[in-house]
Design a protein around this motif. Structure first.
Motif, PDB file in Angstrom:
ATOM      1  N   ALA A  48      20.837  16.707  51.814  1.00 26.68           N
ATOM      2  CA  ALA A  48      21.792  16.963  53.137  1.00 26.68           C
ATOM      3  C   ALA A  48      22.518  15.533  53.084  1.00 26.68           C
ATOM      4  N   PRO A  49      23.312  15.702  54.272  1.00 27.72           N
ATOM      5  CA  PRO A  49      24.344  14.495  54.319  1.00 27.72           C
ATOM      6  C   PRO A  49      23.730  13.018  54.496  1.00 27.72           C
ATOM      7  N   ALA A  50      24.262  11.916  53.871  1.00 25.47           N
ATOM      8  CA  ALA A  50      23.750  10.539  54.019  1.00 25.47           C
ATOM      9  C   ALA A  50      24.926   9.626  54.501  1.00 25.47           C
ATOM     10  N   ALA A  51      24.597   8.485  54.866  1.00 27.29           N
ATOM     11  CA  ALA A  51      25.823   7.762  55.177  1.00 27.29           C
ATOM     12  C   ALA A  51      26.477   7.207  53.895  1.00 27.29           C
ATOM     13  N   HIS A  52      27.374   6.394  54.032  1.00 27.94           N
ATOM     14  CA  HIS A  52      28.519   5.918  53.038  1.00 27.94           C
ATOM     15  C   HIS A  52      28.938   4.359  53.572  1.00 27.94           C
ATOM     16  N   PRO A  96      34.512  13.829  53.498  1.00 26.90           N
ATOM     17  CA  PRO A  96      35.002  13.525  52.172  1.00 26.90           C
ATOM     18  C   PRO A  96      34.309  12.126  51.409  1.00 26.90           C
ATOM     19  N   GLU A  97      33.830  11.251  52.288  1.00 27.42           N
ATOM     20  CA  GLU A  97      33.416  10.093  51.982  1.00 27.42           C
ATOM     21  C   GLU A  97      31.884   9.982  51.809  1.00 27.42           C
ATOM     22  N   ALA A  98      31.291  11.230  52.452  1.00 24.26           N
ATOM     23  CA  ALA A  98      29.737  11.104  52.671  1.00 24.26           C
ATOM     24  C   ALA A  98      28.966  10.969  51.264  1.00 24.26           C
ATOM     25  N   ASN A  99      27.773  10.371  51.368  1.00 30.35           N
ATOM     26  CA  ASN A  99      26.988  10.612  50.244  1.00 30.35           C
ATOM     27  C   ASN A  99      25.987  11.618  50.500  1.00 30.35           C
ATOM     28  N   PHE A 100      25.280  11.914  49.627  1.00 27.01           N
ATOM     29  CA  PHE A 100      24.161  12.990  49.793  1.00 27.01           C
ATOM     30  C   PHE A 100      22.708  12.399  49.549  1.00 27.01           C
ATOM     31  N   ILE A 101      21.728  12.868  50.021  1.00 29.19           N
ATOM     32  CA  ILE A 101      20.404  12.636  49.644  1.00 29.19           C
ATOM     33  C   ILE A 101      19.754  14.053  49.159  1.00 29.19           C
ATOM     34  N   THR A 102      18.788  14.052  48.351  1.00 29.35           N
ATOM     35  CA  THR A 102      17.763  15.164  48.087  1.00 29.35           C
ATOM     36  C   THR A 102      16.560  14.915  48.476  1.00 29.35           C
ATOM     37  N   ALA A 103      16.045  15.853  49.304  1.00 29.23           N
ATOM     38  CA  ALA A 103      14.682  15.575  49.727  1.00 29.23           C
ATOM     39  C   ALA A 103      13.679  16.350  48.655  1.00 29.23           C
ATOM     40  N   THR A 104      12.733  15.159  48.448  1.00 31.33           N
ATOM     41  CA  THR A 104      11.587  15.484  47.641  1.00 31.33           C
ATOM     42  C   THR A 104      10.383  16.171  47.699  1.00 31.33           C
ATOM     43  N   SER A 184       9.790  11.929  51.115  1.00 36.26           N
ATOM     44  CA  SER A 184      10.601  11.017  50.752  1.00 36.26           C
ATOM     45  C   SER A 184      11.975  11.597  50.150  1.00 36.26           C
ATOM     46  N   TYR A 185      12.974  10.627  49.799  1.00 35.63           N
ATOM     47  CA  TYR A 185      14.337  11.230  49.250  1.00 35.63           C
ATOM     48  C   TYR A 185      14.883  10.266  48.380  1.00 35.63           C
ATOM     49  N   VAL A 186      15.704  10.505  47.596  1.00 32.66           N
ATOM     50  CA  VAL A 186      16.624   9.837  46.675  1.00 32.66           C
ATOM     51  C   VAL A 186      18.229   9.875  46.986  1.00 32.66           C
ATOM     52  N   LEU A 187      18.838   8.810  46.807  1.00 35.24           N
ATOM     53  CA  LEU A 187      20.358   9.306  46.981  1.00 35.24           C
ATOM     54  C   LEU A 187      20.782  10.090  45.718  1.00 35.24           C
ATOM     55  N   GLU A 196      30.676  -1.989  45.441  1.00 34.13           N
ATOM     56  CA  GLU A 196      31.266  -1.209  44.307  1.00 34.13           C
ATOM     57  C   GLU A 196      30.263  -0.774  43.162  1.00 34.13           C
ATOM     58  N   ARG A 197      28.723  -0.599  43.610  1.00 38.08           N
ATOM     59  CA  ARG A 197      27.941  -0.068  42.594  1.00 38.08           C
ATOM     60  C   ARG A 197      27.935   1.773  43.240  1.00 38.08           C
ATOM     61  N   ASP A 198      27.380   2.314  42.430  1.00 41.34           N
ATOM     62  CA  ASP A 198      27.256   3.760  42.634  1.00 41.34           C
ATOM     63  C   ASP A 198      25.912   4.406  41.966  1.00 41.34           C
ATOM     64  N   VAL A 199      25.962   5.684  42.048  1.00 41.51           N
ATOM     65  CA  VAL A 199      24.719   6.537  41.680  1.00 41.51           C
ATOM     66  C   VAL A 199      25.386   7.616  40.685  1.00 41.51           C
ATOM     67  N   ARG A 200      24.972   7.747  39.534  1.00 43.30           N
ATOM     68  CA  ARG A 200      25.484   8.831  38.755  1.00 43.30           C
ATOM     69  C   ARG A 200      24.707   9.366  37.712  1.00 43.30           C
ATOM     70  N   TRP A 201      24.980  10.642  37.448  1.00 44.26           N
ATOM     71  CA  TRP A 201      23.999  11.131  36.475  1.00 44.26           C
ATOM     72  C   TRP A 201      24.031  10.655  34.982  1.00 44.26           C
ATOM     73  N   LEU A 202      23.055  10.539  34.269  1.00 47.32           N
ATOM     74  CA  LEU A 202      23.155  10.292  32.863  1.00 47.32           C
ATOM     75  C   LEU A 202      22.859  11.906  32.215  1.00 47.32           C
ATOM     76  N   ARG A 203      21.866  12.612  32.578  1.00 49.85           N
ATOM     77  CA  ARG A 203      21.712  13.857  32.399  1.00 49.85           C
ATOM     78  C   ARG A 203      21.623  14.738  33.617  1.00 49.85           C
ATOM     79  N   GLY A 204      22.806  15.860  33.570  1.00 48.42           N
ATOM     80  CA  GLY A 204      22.815  16.500  34.843  1.00 48.42           C
ATOM     81  C   GLY A 204      21.799  17.579  35.246  1.00 48.42           C
TER      82      GLY A 204
END
Length: 242
Positions: A48-52, A96-104, A184-187, A196-204
């Motif tokens: 789902a969409p998240a703030a940025h 185009p700037e939105a972050n997204f969360i995933t619902a756990t 709960s959810y995670v970004l 200037e921090r981010d969330v990135r995949w180490l393993r996809g």
């Protein structure tokens, strides 16, 4: 995309375990961002969409937002979360700037640990040939291990609700491991955070979701050492901490 994505993920893990962060300070291009989001949806994980971040503030425009750029846009995020391709494409195009969360707690859970502990556990798990699922680095200080959910028992009263643990916005109060499950959810990568921090995949997300219990021992052991070292450092006399 899966093979190429997997090689890139493995490369990032190797870089991190050797103590070198990938140099990817630029924003993720729109097409790649959308492809990453759709890969998560294809793996069955609802989003789902998240703030940025918006300058030094949050795009939600709430004065004093406690988690800028890190919370869902809608209060109905649990029911809004979806894996529907067309809806995700509409969201990505609309902002185009939105972050997204995933619902756990629906399809998957997330084991969330300090970055140093996560790196130690990840190296151990991979060296032991354990099937590790998707793994993300979040904000430069946390690591997220995506696992299968514990499922819905027949008697839901026996299912630990996340409220008994902590809410995402109180993360700083929980320096060790926390288990994101129902409520709960995670970004979700790729995401931008303030500073200037981010969330990135180490393993996809193409990696199958493992049983959380196969990772738990390595993660709890690493967290115990990490928290123990932190306490020891805090308690050390001033001269020895210089």
């Amino acid at each position: 995309m899966g093979a190429e994505f997997g090689r890139r993920g493995q490369s990032r893990i190797s870089q991190w375990l050797r103590g070198r962060r990938p140099k990817e300070d630029e924003a993720v291009p729109g097409e790649e961002r959308e492809a990453l989001l759709l890969a998560v949806a294809a793996a069955g994980m609802p989003i789902a969409p998240a703030a940025h971040p918006a300058g030094f503030r949050c795009s939600c425009e709430r004065i004093g937002c406690p988690t800028p750029g890190q919370h869902p846009v809608s209060f109905a995020w649990q029911t809004q979360s979806t894996t529907e391709r067309a809806q995700i494409e509409r969201w990505a195009l609309a902002d185009p700037e939105a972050n997204f969360i995933t619902a756990t707690g629906m399809v998957h859970d997330v084991l969330d640990v300090p970055l140093a502990a996560g790196a130690e556990a990840l190296e151990r798990l991979l060296s032991e040939g354990i099937d590790v699922g998707p793994v993300a680095e979040s904000g430069g200080d946390r690591m997220l291990f995506f696992t299968a959910t514990r499922g819905t028992p027949e008697d839901e009263d026996e299912w630990w609700p996340c409220a008994l643990d902590c809410h995402p916005e109180t993360m700083d109060e929980h320096p060790g491991l926390r288990w994101h499950c129902r409520g709960s959810y995670v970004l979700l990568p790729p995401a931008r955070l303030p500073g200037e921090r981010d969330v990135r995949w180490l393993r996809g997300p193409e990696h199958p979701l493992p049983d959380p219990l196969t990772l738990l021992e390595a993660l709890t052991d690493a967290c115990a050492r990490h928290v123990g070292d932190s306490y020891a450092e805090d308690a050390a006399p001033w001269p020895s901490r210089r």
